[in-house]
Enzyme design. Structure first.
Site, PDB file in Angstrom:
ATOM      1  N   ASP A  30      -1.630 -15.463   0.714  1.00  0.00           N
ATOM      2  CA  ASP A  30      -1.536 -14.069   0.318  1.00  0.00           C
ATOM      3  C   ASP A  30      -1.061 -13.974  -1.124  1.00  0.00           C
ATOM      4  OD1 ASP A  30      -0.959 -11.115   0.484  1.00  0.00           O
ATOM      5  OD2 ASP A  30      -1.413 -11.539   2.587  1.00  0.00           O
ATOM      6  N   SER A  83      -4.201  -6.456   0.728  1.00  0.00           N
ATOM      7  CA  SER A  83      -4.357  -7.203   1.980  1.00  0.00           C
ATOM      8  C   SER A  83      -5.300  -6.531   2.960  1.00  0.00           C
ATOM      9  CB  SER A  83      -3.006  -7.350   2.680  1.00  0.00           C
ATOM     10  OG  SER A  83      -2.182  -8.221   1.978  1.00  0.00           O
ATOM     11  N   ASP A 173       3.154  -1.207  -6.076  1.00  0.00           N
ATOM     12  CA  ASP A 173       1.760  -1.193  -6.526  1.00  0.00           C
ATOM     13  C   ASP A 173       1.682  -0.695  -7.962  1.00  0.00           C
ATOM     14  OD1 ASP A 173       1.035  -1.958  -3.959  1.00  0.00           O
ATOM     15  OD2 ASP A 173       0.961   0.117  -3.279  1.00  0.00           O
ATOM     16  N   ARG A 286      -4.163   3.886   3.857  1.00  0.00           N
ATOM     17  CA  ARG A 286      -4.066   2.527   4.409  1.00  0.00           C
ATOM     18  C   ARG A 286      -3.257   2.522   5.693  1.00  0.00           C
ATOM     19  NH1 ARG A 286      -2.538  -3.233   1.499  1.00  0.00           N
ATOM     20  NH2 ARG A 286      -1.215  -3.990   3.176  1.00  0.00           N
ATOM     21  N   LYS A 361       3.092 -10.386   7.780  1.00  0.00           N
ATOM     22  CA  LYS A 361       1.669 -10.589   7.516  1.00  0.00           C
ATOM     23  C   LYS A 361       0.880 -10.844   8.799  1.00  0.00           C
ATOM     24  CE  LYS A 361       1.890 -10.474   2.954  1.00  0.00           C
ATOM     25  NZ  LYS A 361       1.201  -9.443   2.147  1.00  0.00           N
ATOM     26  N   ASP A 430       2.641 -13.567  -2.329  1.00  0.00           N
ATOM     27  CA  ASP A 430       2.582 -12.113  -2.361  1.00  0.00           C
ATOM     28  C   ASP A 430       3.942 -11.461  -2.157  1.00  0.00           C
ATOM     29  OD1 ASP A 430       0.926  -9.618  -2.343  1.00  0.00           O
ATOM     30  OD2 ASP A 430       1.998  -9.437  -0.439  1.00  0.00           O
ATOM     31  N   HIS A 434       5.957  -9.618  -5.188  1.00  0.00           N
ATOM     32  CA  HIS A 434       6.255  -8.176  -5.238  1.00  0.00           C
ATOM     33  C   HIS A 434       7.698  -7.879  -5.637  1.00  0.00           C
ATOM     34  CE1 HIS A 434       2.620  -6.300  -3.783  1.00  0.00           C
ATOM     35  NE2 HIS A 434       2.596  -6.976  -2.661  1.00  0.00           N
ATOM     36  N   ASP A 471      -6.336 -13.633  -0.486  1.00  0.00           N
ATOM     37  CA  ASP A 471      -6.857 -12.279  -0.281  1.00  0.00           C
ATOM     38  C   ASP A 471      -6.899 -11.434  -1.543  1.00  0.00           C
ATOM     39  OD1 ASP A 471      -4.054 -12.088  -0.369  1.00  0.00           O
ATOM     40  OD2 ASP A 471      -3.961 -10.510   1.155  1.00  0.00           O
ATOM     41  N   HIS A 472      -6.110 -11.777  -2.546  1.00  0.00           N
ATOM     42  CA  HIS A 472      -6.069 -11.049  -3.829  1.00  0.00           C
ATOM     43  C   HIS A 472      -5.017 -11.745  -4.671  1.00  0.00           C
ATOM     44  CE1 HIS A 472      -2.277  -9.441  -2.430  1.00  0.00           C
ATOM     45  NE2 HIS A 472      -2.888  -9.118  -1.302  1.00  0.00           N
ATOM     46  N   HIS A 501      -0.155  -6.330  -7.219  1.00  0.00           N
ATOM     47  CA  HIS A 501      -1.302  -7.240  -7.142  1.00  0.00           C
ATOM     48  C   HIS A 501      -2.045  -7.209  -8.474  1.00  0.00           C
ATOM     49  CE1 HIS A 501      -1.452  -6.283  -2.544  1.00  0.00           C
ATOM     50  NE2 HIS A 501      -0.390  -6.987  -2.884  1.00  0.00           N
TER      51      HIS A 501
HETATM   52  O1  LIG Z   1       3.103  -4.695   0.739  1.00  0.00           O
HETATM   53  C1  LIG Z   1       2.079  -3.985   0.790  1.00  0.00           C
HETATM   54  O2  LIG Z   1       1.942  -3.035   1.555  1.00  0.00           O
HETATM   55  C2  LIG Z   1       0.936  -4.288  -0.151  1.00  0.00           C
HETATM   56  C3  LIG Z   1       1.244  -3.715  -1.499  1.00  0.00           C
HETATM   57  O3  LIG Z   1       1.336  -2.330  -1.428  1.00  0.00           O
HETATM   58  O4  LIG Z   1       0.725  -5.684  -0.228  1.00  0.00           O
HETATM   59  P1  LIG Z   1      -0.384  -6.396   0.686  1.00  0.00           P
HETATM   60  O5  LIG Z   1      -1.671  -5.661   0.414  1.00  0.00           O
HETATM   61  O6  LIG Z   1      -0.434  -7.802   0.167  1.00  0.00           O
HETATM   62  O7  LIG Z   1       0.036  -6.301   2.070  1.00  0.00           O
HETATM   63 MN   LIG Z   2      -2.153  -9.546   0.593  1.00  0.00          MN
HETATM   64 MN   LIG Z   3       1.000  -7.573  -1.445  1.00  0.00          MN
END
Ligand SMILES: O=C(O)[C@@H](CO)OP(=O)(O)O
Ligand SMILES: [Mn+2]
Ligand SMILES: [Mn+2]
Length: 559
Positions: A30, A83, A173, A286, A361, A430, A434, A471-472, A501
């Site tokens: 990740d 993600s 973000d 999301r 995750k 990841d 962050h 994934d990114h 990201h």
């Molecule tokens: O933590 C999350 O919600 C996102 C960033 O907003 O990260 P990820 O897409 O890697 O889950």
């Molecule tokens: Mn991710």
């Molecule tokens: Mn993330």
């Protein structure tokens, strides 16, 4: 469970040359992108001998693939990957217009106001308050400010007379500290609404990682803190003004972790708790970080925390967040119909699957992978293992997270020979990326690399195949840069740390003793992205992917 509606032919054609029955490890790192090597590229700085050695296999066994923008169904090429869209694409093998884009379209055409969901909530407009709860930023991962602005305008034009916004500040973000500007913008929008006779105000707030936006049931206290502020009007911090609230609370916390606050009037009374007869919209598109709140808002029977007050409301999500649970039942925009995912096909074709990550995750390699559906396709063919994540810490404190444990579980699953596919997400790059803590992210990347080694070693032992991808991007770039790539500094001369990201491509590597001779990456899919991985993996299991899947990345050449 299965795809509803049309008759699906689940049988996959045999691959003309590739054998079945090889154990395949599918490893998703990740937040692991590819970028130029410098001191802010934590993957470069960290010791990552395993990933470095895979890179030596380029171009036949290692390449880069796209993981952002249109390649994953996002509105523009400026949209960084994330993600949800990343794992959706990896699992579904096709590119679906994602929530961000579907909401844009519905708002632009006005269709959002014609659907069932909006009609349902608008019946409260006459007597009740419309509450909007969600992430306040222009990050475009979970929500977008311009969509909230359009929704505020559209709802007030259609009769909402009293509106309360419950904000969650970002800094994950988008840059830390940007919350102040977003709140100022929202305040000026609400002031305009007030000039037009709409009683519109911010009612409560808090940082996304501390208030409301937990996921995969890692820590219900996070949701409870939000509930107390949003529904009950109770929080340890009370302010009469949201800009002031955010500025003051930022003295001791960053945007992601601001404590909960409520806005009160001159009599110290909360201006916008949720009451009987009100309408509530969670405006994030999301899914993962809205599912828990959606459960608290929607379920009659609920025992995750004491809600104390359960107002009779009409609730709609921006989207439906869980296709299997049908949660929430009402929503403003239909989610992407991610059907016929690779997981469902493989289960139908006898491929036994093991999926594992730690809590934060876990849903990425199960829920997102399967097109935002919780649960198994066939519990006899699948085993999903969740390793509990640490709770109540920021992950720079424990940058190794559960990488080792995930590696061990995957290793054991591989060595047990009970599974054909062993799929994991390794979160470190990841989750620690962050936090913006560069040193910790370097430790995180090393730990992720060690987990990859553990899994690849097990694959060696059983004569299997591995596919390693991501994934990114995230950990490969930790600073904000100008157009020519130079790090940017703020007014006080401080380096601007990038907690978000990136738009970088990600690596994909294949290998292992089970990989048939002559298998290599094709060179005629230069724009290949995450959605091309599913067909690739199906090939490596000995099958040809369905026709409408994005093309495989591999070919078999005879020597
Ligand atoms: O933590 C999350 O919600 C996102 C960033 O907003 O990260 P990820 O897409 O890697 O889950
Ligand atoms: Mn991710
Ligand atoms: Mn993330």
């Amino acid at each position: 469970m299965g795809s509803s509606g049309q008759q699906v032919s689940w049988k996959l054609a045999d691959h003309p040359t590739l054998p079945k029955g090889k154990t395949l490890a599918l490893i998703v790192l990740d937040g692991w992108g590819e970028d130029k090597p410098d001191e802010y590229n934590c993957i470069h700085v960290a010791q990552t001998p395993t990933m470095d050695s895979l890179k030596q296999g380029a171009p036949e066994k290692w390449r880069l693939i796209r993981a952002h923008g249109k390649a994953v169904g996002l509105p523009t090429e400026d949209d960084m990957g994330n993600s949800e869209v990343g794992h959706n694409a990896l699992g579904a093998g096709r590119i679906f217009a994602q929530g961000a884009k579907l909401v844009d379209i519905a708002l632009a055409s006005g269709k959002i106001y014609e659907g069932e969901g909006f009609k349902y909530i608008s019946e409260c407009f006459e007597k009740g308050t419309l509450h909007l709860i969600g992430l306040l930023s222009d990050g475009g991962v979970h929500s977008r400010l311009d969509q909230l602005q359009l929704l505020l305008k559209g709802a007030s034009e259609r009769g909402a007379k009293r509106i309360r916004v419950h904000i969650l500040t970002d800094g994950r973000d988008v840059l830390d500290g940007s919350s102040v500007g977003f709140v100022e913008t929202l305040e000026s929008d609400l002031a305009k609404l007030r000039e037009n006779g709409v009683d519109a105000q911010i009612a409560s707030g808090g940082g996304r990682m501390y208030v409301t936006m937990d996921r995969y049931e890692n820590d219900w206290d996070v949701v409870k803190r939000g509930w107390d502020a949003q529904v009950r009007g109770e929080a340890p911090h009370k302010f009469t003004n949201a800009v002031e609230a955010v500025k003051k609370l930022r003295e001791n916390a960053n945007d992601q972790y601001l404590p909960p606050f409520v806005i009160v009037d001159e009599n110290e009374k909360a201006v916008g708790p949720i009451e009987d007869g009100d309408a509530v919209v969670t405006f994030n598109f999301r899914a993962d970080r809205m599912v828990m709140l959606a459960k608290a808002l929607e379920y009659q029977d609920f025992d995750k925390f004491d809600r104390v007050k359960v107002p009779k409301i009409r609730y709609a999500g921006m989207l439906q967040y869980d296709g299997e649970l049908k949660l929430p039942g009402r929503y403003l925009v239909s989610p992407p119909e991610i059907d016929r995912t690779s997981g469902e096909y493989l289960v139908h074709n006898g491929v036994r699957t093991f999926a594992c990550s730690e809590t934060v995750k876990f849903g990425h390699v199960t829920f997102f992978w399967n097109g935002n559906r919780s649960g198994y396709f066939n519990p006899e063919m699948e085993e999903y293992v969740e390793i509990p994540s640490d709770v109540g810490i920021t992950f720079n404190v424990q940058p190794k997270m559960k990488a080792l444990e995930i590696g061990e579980k995957a290793r054991d699953a591989i060595l047990s020979r009970k599974f054909d596919q062993v799929r994991v997400n390794i979160p470190n790059g990841d989750m620690v990326g962050h936090t913006g803590d560069i040193q910790a992210t370097v430790v995180a990347c090393k730990a992720a690399d060690e987990a990859v080694k553990m899994i690849i070693d097990a694959i060696e032992q059983v004569g299997g195949i591995y596919v390693v991808t991501a994934d990114h991007g995230n950990a490969e770039d930790m600073v904000k840069r100008n157009k020519s790539g130079q790090p940017l500094y703020d007014k006080s001369g401080k380096l601007q740390i990038l907690t978000s990201h990136t738009c970088q491509p990600v690596p994909i590597a294949i290998g292992g003793p089970g990989l048939a001779a002559g298998v290599r990456f094709r060179n005629d899919v230069p724009d290949g992205g995450l959605a091309n991985v599913a067909a690739t993996v199906m090939n490596l299991h000995g099958y040809v992917a369905p026709n409408d899947y994005e093309p495989t990345l591999i070919e078999v050449v005879s020597n």
